[in-house]
Design an enzyme around this catalytic site. Structure first.
Site, PDB file in Angstrom:
ATOM      1  N   HIS A  62      -6.892  -2.570  -3.777  1.00  0.00           N
ATOM      2  CA  HIS A  62      -8.030  -3.029  -2.987  1.00  0.00           C
ATOM      3  C   HIS A  62      -8.145  -4.537  -3.127  1.00  0.00           C
ATOM      4  O   HIS A  62      -7.900  -5.070  -4.198  1.00  0.00           O
ATOM      5  CB  HIS A  62      -9.329  -2.355  -3.466  1.00  0.00           C
ATOM      6  CG  HIS A  62     -10.421  -2.437  -2.461  1.00  0.00           C
ATOM      7  ND1 HIS A  62     -11.231  -3.531  -2.350  1.00  0.00           N
ATOM      8  CD2 HIS A  62     -10.788  -1.576  -1.486  1.00  0.00           C
ATOM      9  CE1 HIS A  62     -12.074  -3.337  -1.358  1.00  0.00           C
ATOM     10  NE2 HIS A  62     -11.820  -2.165  -0.814  1.00  0.00           N
ATOM     11  N   ASP A  65     -10.065   5.753   0.128  1.00  0.00           N
ATOM     12  CA  ASP A  65      -9.269   6.597   1.012  1.00  0.00           C
ATOM     13  C   ASP A  65      -8.374   7.581   0.275  1.00  0.00           C
ATOM     14  O   ASP A  65      -7.764   8.444   0.893  1.00  0.00           O
ATOM     15  CB  ASP A  65      -8.394   5.714   1.920  1.00  0.00           C
ATOM     16  CG  ASP A  65      -9.233   4.985   2.936  1.00  0.00           C
ATOM     17  OD1 ASP A  65     -10.186   5.596   3.438  1.00  0.00           O
ATOM     18  OD2 ASP A  65      -8.953   3.810   3.210  1.00  0.00           O
TER      19      ASP A  65
HETATM   20  N1  ACO Z   1       1.479   0.158  -3.569  1.00  0.00           N
HETATM   21  C1  ACO Z   1       2.370  -0.642  -4.186  1.00  0.00           C
HETATM   22  N2  ACO Z   1       2.181  -1.955  -4.447  1.00  0.00           N
HETATM   23  C2  ACO Z   1       1.004  -2.473  -4.058  1.00  0.00           C
HETATM   24  C3  ACO Z   1       0.010  -1.714  -3.415  1.00  0.00           C
HETATM   25  C4  ACO Z   1       0.276  -0.346  -3.169  1.00  0.00           C
HETATM   26  N3  ACO Z   1      -0.615   0.418  -2.581  1.00  0.00           N
HETATM   27  N4  ACO Z   1      -1.052  -2.494  -3.148  1.00  0.00           N
HETATM   28  C5  ACO Z   1      -0.753  -3.712  -3.592  1.00  0.00           C
HETATM   29  N5  ACO Z   1       0.489  -3.708  -4.158  1.00  0.00           N
HETATM   30  C6  ACO Z   1       1.157  -4.839  -4.823  1.00  0.00           C
HETATM   31  C7  ACO Z   1       1.681  -5.847  -3.824  1.00  0.00           C
HETATM   32  O1  ACO Z   1       3.021  -5.561  -3.436  1.00  0.00           O
HETATM   33  C8  ACO Z   1       1.546  -7.134  -4.583  1.00  0.00           C
HETATM   34  O2  ACO Z   1       2.590  -7.188  -5.520  1.00  0.00           O
HETATM   35  P1  ACO Z   1       3.255  -8.619  -5.920  1.00  0.00           P
HETATM   36  O3  ACO Z   1       2.145  -9.401  -6.569  1.00  0.00           O
HETATM   37  O4  ACO Z   1       4.383  -8.268  -6.824  1.00  0.00           O
HETATM   38  O5  ACO Z   1       3.714  -9.225  -4.621  1.00  0.00           O
HETATM   39  C9  ACO Z   1       0.254  -6.959  -5.392  1.00  0.00           C
HETATM   40  O6  ACO Z   1       0.143  -5.541  -5.576  1.00  0.00           O
HETATM   41  C10 ACO Z   1      -1.002  -7.491  -4.702  1.00  0.00           C
HETATM   42  O7  ACO Z   1      -1.098  -6.882  -3.412  1.00  0.00           O
HETATM   43  P2  ACO Z   1      -1.558  -7.618  -2.099  1.00  0.00           P
HETATM   44  O8  ACO Z   1      -0.983  -6.911  -0.921  1.00  0.00           O
HETATM   45  O9  ACO Z   1      -1.309  -9.097  -2.233  1.00  0.00           O
HETATM   46  O10 ACO Z   1      -3.125  -7.399  -2.197  1.00  0.00           O
HETATM   47  P3  ACO Z   1      -4.132  -7.514  -1.006  1.00  0.00           P
HETATM   48  O11 ACO Z   1      -5.457  -7.758  -1.611  1.00  0.00           O
HETATM   49  O12 ACO Z   1      -3.646  -8.467   0.037  1.00  0.00           O
HETATM   50  O13 ACO Z   1      -4.070  -6.047  -0.320  1.00  0.00           O
HETATM   51  C11 ACO Z   1      -4.483  -3.786   0.149  1.00  0.00           C
HETATM   52  C12 ACO Z   1      -4.977  -5.040  -0.579  1.00  0.00           C
HETATM   53  C13 ACO Z   1      -4.171  -4.109   1.611  1.00  0.00           C
HETATM   54  C14 ACO Z   1      -5.584  -2.727   0.131  1.00  0.00           C
HETATM   55  C15 ACO Z   1      -3.210  -3.243  -0.563  1.00  0.00           C
HETATM   56  O14 ACO Z   1      -3.522  -2.912  -1.902  1.00  0.00           O
HETATM   57  C16 ACO Z   1      -2.586  -2.053   0.163  1.00  0.00           C
HETATM   58  O15 ACO Z   1      -1.785  -2.242   1.087  1.00  0.00           O
HETATM   59  N6  ACO Z   1      -2.958  -0.794  -0.245  1.00  0.00           N
HETATM   60  C17 ACO Z   1      -2.460   0.382   0.441  1.00  0.00           C
HETATM   61  C18 ACO Z   1      -3.254   0.614   1.741  1.00  0.00           C
HETATM   62  C19 ACO Z   1      -4.658   1.114   1.466  1.00  0.00           C
HETATM   63  O16 ACO Z   1      -4.878   2.020   0.686  1.00  0.00           O
HETATM   64  N7  ACO Z   1      -5.623   0.521   2.186  1.00  0.00           N
HETATM   65  C20 ACO Z   1      -7.036   0.906   2.119  1.00  0.00           C
HETATM   66  C21 ACO Z   1      -7.846  -0.130   1.413  1.00  0.00           C
HETATM   67  S1  ACO Z   1      -9.525   0.388   1.250  1.00  0.00           S
HETATM   68  C22 ACO Z   1     -10.153   0.197   2.802  1.00  0.00           C
HETATM   69  O17 ACO Z   1      -9.817  -0.696   3.532  1.00  0.00           O
HETATM   70  C23 ACO Z   1     -11.131   1.122   3.258  1.00  0.00           C
END
Ligand code: ACO
Length: 428
Positions: A307, A364
């Site tokens: 998140h 979710d």
């Molecule tokens: N699985 C694996 N790796 C992940 C995940 C995941 N679900 N989420 C984040 N990471 C990793 C990224 O690859 C990144 O790694 P790095 O630092 O080595 O490059 C690090 O964790 C940080 O992630 P970001 O994408 O930079 O974080 P951001 O805050 O931009 O994204 C997000 C947050 C979009 C929710 C992300 O965690 C994600 O894609 N999750 C899966 C989709 C999801 O569940 N979305 C619902 C969110 S809740 C809502 O909107 C209602």
């Protein structure tokens, strides 16, 4: 307490005001920085940028706190109802009995939709994604209520638009589903409360009597409460920014529905169930999928994990994990993917990749399992999220309009070609 900050750029120091929130969060106000220095701030994805001050929702991602208008999400989920929470978010206070009665009646009065909506609905192919249909139907309200286009209407008229959209969204959502499965639509029944009416619209068929299951109704009501607002997320920011151009409430909410649709935002609830199903069909080897999620050359991400703001735990996920157990038990549903979800969570909470990046289950991760147990089809999950988020979008739109916020218009740093002369086509 800090009242101002100094920023030094190439030897010039600029004094910037510091704004303090009611929970003592601090922000540097850079609104006048460009005028003083010619310099802007850059923050793709707005990771560290406050777009507004807001009195609606407080969220502390480090401590896993979420409050609507000061009331904790845990207490609201346990003691309140979705309609009461909607009133709280939109009008700022919990309603007394008279206010709640009036609000409920206003909503009941507007649950019917114009018959011509059916013509729009049946114009969509039956395999159209419900989120696209929902967004279109909401924007079509601007045509049925053209007076709603005027941004400077009285409070009474704005309240009317608010009641209309809260009343009609369940009808739109259920009719979208009925169109998808090729069944005749049901008409709203005012004897029901908000959630029971939606269940009736979705699941009643002409062949047999329909009885609302109170376990299902309460579970859905709780889910809607948990989704009702989440401060400046992607879809809410979209609603505010569209509304900031003085576009109507209906147009702004329709844009919010589109923003919610993506799998990184509300669309994750559909993606989670599809992922869990894939894992089950693949033999249920959670470690294999964890490894895929960690592999930077693999685009797969563990859906429902991580998140932007929560870096400890998502309080909504905690409530939903327990609710998933309770609801499945009460309904006598044995869903193997609940065990896969719990297994994944257990592995992830101990895995250094997830621990170091502070990745935890989000709202979710467990919501889809409950929707599925309630009989909601997978591609309707994000529509359910939209039903829940509607009061938040309305509250944020109303707050933005009432505080007279300027049009939202970020700046950029241009990194393209410098000026160059036009080249005629034969010389390219
Ligand atoms: N699985 C694996 N790796 C992940 C995940 C995941 N679900 N989420 C984040 N990471 C990793 C990224 O690859 C990144 O790694 P790095 O630092 O080595 O490059 C690090 O964790 C940080 O992630 P970001 O994408 O930079 O974080 P951001 O805050 O931009 O994204 C997000 C947050 C979009 C929710 C992300 O965690 C994600 O894609 N999750 C899966 C989709 C999801 O569940 N979305 C619902 C969110 S809740 C809502 O909107 C209602």
């Amino acid at each position: 307490m800090v009242k101002s900050a100094q920023l030094s750029i190439n030897g010039n120091t600029f004094e910037l005001p510091v704004v303090e929130g009611s929970e003592h969060e601090l922000a540097i106000d850079i609104g006048k920085l460009r005028g003083q220095s010619g310099i802007i701030t850059l923050d793709p994805g707005y990771k560290n940028t406050g777009a507004t001050t807001s009195a609606i929702t407080f969220l502390n991602g480090e401590e896993g706190i979420l409050r609507y208008r000061g009331y904790s999400i845990e207490e609201l989920a346990e003691k309140s109802t979705f309609i009461e929470v909607a009133y709280l978010l939109i009008y700022g206070e919990l309603p007394n009995a008279e206010e709640l009665g009036k609000f409920q009646n206003a909503i009941k009065y507007h649950t019917l939709v114009h018959e011509d909506i059916k013509t729009i609905l049946t114009g969509f192919p039956s395999n159209a994604h419900p989120m696209g249909v929902l967004s279109s139907l909401v924007t079509s309200l601007t045509a049925f209520y053209p007076e709603s286009l005027d941004p400077n209407r009285s409070k009474k008229e704005v309240d009317l638009s608010i009641a209309r959209i809260i009343a009609k969204l369940p009808t739109f959502a259920a009719w979208t589903y009925k169109n998808q499965v090729g069944q005749p639509v049901n008409y709203p029944k005012n004897k029901y409360d908000y959630v029971s009416n939606f269940l009736y619209l979705m699941f009643a068929n002409r062949a047999e009597e329909y009885e609302v299951n109170p376990v299902v109704a309460r579970a859905l009501d709780k889910l809607l409460i948990l989704h009702a607002d989440h401060e400046q997320n992607c879809s809410t920011s979209t609603v505010r920014i569209v509304g900031s151009s003085h576009a109507s409430l209906f147009a702004s909410v329709s844009a919010g529905i589109s923003a919610l649709w993506g799998p990184l935002h509300g669309g994750a609830n559909q993606a989670v169930i599809e992922m869990l199903e894939n894992i089950r069909k693949d033999g249920g080897d959670t470690q294999k999928w964890m490894d895929k999620a960690k592999d930077k050359d693999d685009p797969f991400r563990l859906m429902g994990f991580g998140h932007r703001v929560y870096k400890n735990f998502d309080p909504r996920a905690k409530i939903l994990k327990k609710a998933a157990d309770d609801v499945l038990q009460a309904l006598g549903v044995d869903d193997p993917i609940l065990d896969i979800a719990k297994g994944l969570e257990e592995v992830a909470l101990k895995d250094s990749y997830f621990v170091e990046r502070k990745l935890y289950p989000n709202v979710d991760f467990y919501s889809g399992i409950i929707y599925r147990a309630l009989g909601i089809p997978v591609d309707m999950f994000t529509v359910m999220f939209a039903l829940g988020r509607l009061p938040g979008w309305i509250a944020q739109w109303k707050e933005m309009r009432e505080s007279g916020e300027p049009i939202g218009r970020p700046r950029q740093i241009y990194v393209g070609h410098p000026a160059r002369a036009y080249v005629n086509i034969e010389k390219r």
